[in-house]
Enzyme design. Sequence first.
Site, PDB file in Angstrom:
ATOM      1  N   CYS A 104      -7.157 -10.266   5.272  1.00  0.00           N
ATOM      2  CA  CYS A 104      -7.147  -9.075   4.413  1.00  0.00           C
ATOM      3  C   CYS A 104      -8.321  -8.146   4.706  1.00  0.00           C
ATOM      4  O   CYS A 104      -8.147  -6.961   4.928  1.00  0.00           O
ATOM      5  CB  CYS A 104      -7.164  -9.485   2.947  1.00  0.00           C
ATOM      6  N   CYS A 136      -5.228  -5.914   5.252  1.00  0.00           N
ATOM      7  CA  CYS A 136      -5.088  -4.913   4.179  1.00  0.00           C
ATOM      8  C   CYS A 136      -6.153  -3.826   4.197  1.00  0.00           C
ATOM      9  O   CYS A 136      -5.838  -2.636   4.120  1.00  0.00           O
ATOM     10  CB  CYS A 136      -5.139  -5.587   2.805  1.00  0.00           C
ATOM     11  N   LYS A 138      -6.353  -1.660   7.479  1.00  0.00           N
ATOM     12  CA  LYS A 138      -5.071  -0.952   7.573  1.00  0.00           C
ATOM     13  C   LYS A 138      -5.011   0.183   6.561  1.00  0.00           C
ATOM     14  O   LYS A 138      -4.593   1.297   6.893  1.00  0.00           O
ATOM     15  CB  LYS A 138      -3.933  -1.940   7.329  1.00  0.00           C
ATOM     16  N   TYR A 189       7.185  -4.797   7.350  1.00  0.00           N
ATOM     17  CA  TYR A 189       6.259  -3.809   6.783  1.00  0.00           C
ATOM     18  C   TYR A 189       5.072  -3.553   7.701  1.00  0.00           C
ATOM     19  O   TYR A 189       4.569  -2.431   7.764  1.00  0.00           O
ATOM     20  CB  TYR A 189       5.815  -4.207   5.372  1.00  0.00           C
ATOM     21  N   GLU A 222       4.320   0.155   8.832  1.00  0.00           N
ATOM     22  CA  GLU A 222       3.048   0.745   8.407  1.00  0.00           C
ATOM     23  C   GLU A 222       2.282   1.302   9.600  1.00  0.00           C
ATOM     24  O   GLU A 222       1.784   2.437   9.563  1.00  0.00           O
ATOM     25  CB  GLU A 222       2.199  -0.307   7.683  1.00  0.00           C
ATOM     26  N   HIS A 249       4.079  15.092 -17.817  1.00  0.00           N
ATOM     27  CA  HIS A 249       4.628  16.211 -17.048  1.00  0.00           C
ATOM     28  C   HIS A 249       3.513  17.173 -16.618  1.00  0.00           C
ATOM     29  O   HIS A 249       2.583  17.406 -17.381  1.00  0.00           O
ATOM     30  CB  HIS A 249       5.651  16.957 -17.927  1.00  0.00           C
ATOM     31  N   GLU A 302       7.270  10.705 -13.856  1.00  0.00           N
ATOM     32  CA  GLU A 302       7.962  10.938 -15.125  1.00  0.00           C
ATOM     33  C   GLU A 302       9.457  10.652 -15.002  1.00  0.00           C
ATOM     34  O   GLU A 302      10.134  10.355 -15.988  1.00  0.00           O
ATOM     35  CB  GLU A 302       7.728  12.359 -15.627  1.00  0.00           C
TER      36      GLU A 302
END
Length: 453
Positions: free
Chosen positions: A44, A49, A52, A179, A183, A436, A441
Amino acid sequence: MSDFDYDLFVIGGGSGGVRAARVAAGEADAKVALAEESRYGGTCVIRGCVPKKLMVFASLYGEMVDDARAYGWDHADASFNWKTFQTKLQAELERLEGVYQKLLDNSGVDRFDQRATIADAHTVELADGTRKTAKHILVATGGWPVRPDLENADLGIVSNDIFDLPELPKNILIIGGGYIACEFAGVLNGMGVEVTQYYRGAQILRGFDDEARGLIAEEMKNRGVDLHCGTDILELSKDGDGIKIKATNGTEKVFDQVLFATGRSPNTDGMGLEEVGVELGRKGEIVVDEYSQTAVPSIYAIGDVTDRVNLTPVAIREGMAFVETVFKGNPTKPDHDLIPTAIFTQPEMGTIGMTEEEARDQEPVHVYVSSFKPMQQNFAGRSDRVLMKLIVSQETDRILGCHIVAPQAGEMIQMAGIAVKMGATKKDFDNTVAVHPTMSEEIVTMREPTRST
């Protein structure tokens, strides 16, 4: 006086192993040692992680510069300097590694900066031949990217190598559709590299919601990634300074680099695990029970080496559950249900719960979908689309799955994940006032199902 040198010996200095070691030492007052043969922080922090995500940030600034011009900012064209970024990246990783080492030292954990293997149920052997005994051994050695069984596969690189490239290639072929492949396709494309991606399957991101991954594939192509599904390479060879490939679709082309993102394997080779009775699975993963205990009662394993849910926060949770179970007398099973996940593709994806395909195979569901152009990018003249999707049980009204494809989807799914984990219903979402104007939303304003199955 204990018959052992340590109460706990941890093999592996990644996120899970370090957390378990320092909590056992600091909170349970156990005598703990940890061995790490490479760098503290594990996949990681050092090669996954963290670097990256920093690369993802770096790759997005070029797009932001273009957008800024559309918003009225007048400035010169920007260019990306890999060396500048890489120097700062390596300094940050060294800083984080130092943090991990300090956490262990401050908790009173003995560190051994070398490889460790298992000699018997209570004995660890270090690379220098020293042996240490422990009442409990915890294996947290993680995983490692693998190259395919293909002649000259060593000409290509794997994800670990990306961060140390002396210079960015002008073009690259990425093999894989998971992934990690997707990525890095987005990252390198954003940094100005000409990216081609081959995946042998019908669609990238297998296992994720079909509608969401379809939108990601479409948007990746729109951003310039030359994505080919149903395609693999047959052979590769050296061609001058480049690598020549021959693909199943008949393409023959020379690339500066070829990146294999075709899977990872647990780090269990040569550790002596099977010799002492620890059971390994088909991929070399350590087989454990619900409490992370192996077939040898004194030996436990957590994290990617068990190939359960290969995510850093999960490894940390497993480490904490191990300490609760073994050192605090509180048997605790790590919870692997409803884990929110982010995939840092471009566009980003956040997901929790079941896909539409999984849910409709289980029970009748209502599916709520909203796909639209977000205000910020639309104003800048870009055609990007985002997706908000809820899978709802017809019987209970409970949210079974939430899938978001949008900028900052990872941030959104962390918040939505709390509600889904708590068992929120569609009515709970409907009763929440919308913020908003935001993209998110839409999650609370979809009143009628798009379809019911």
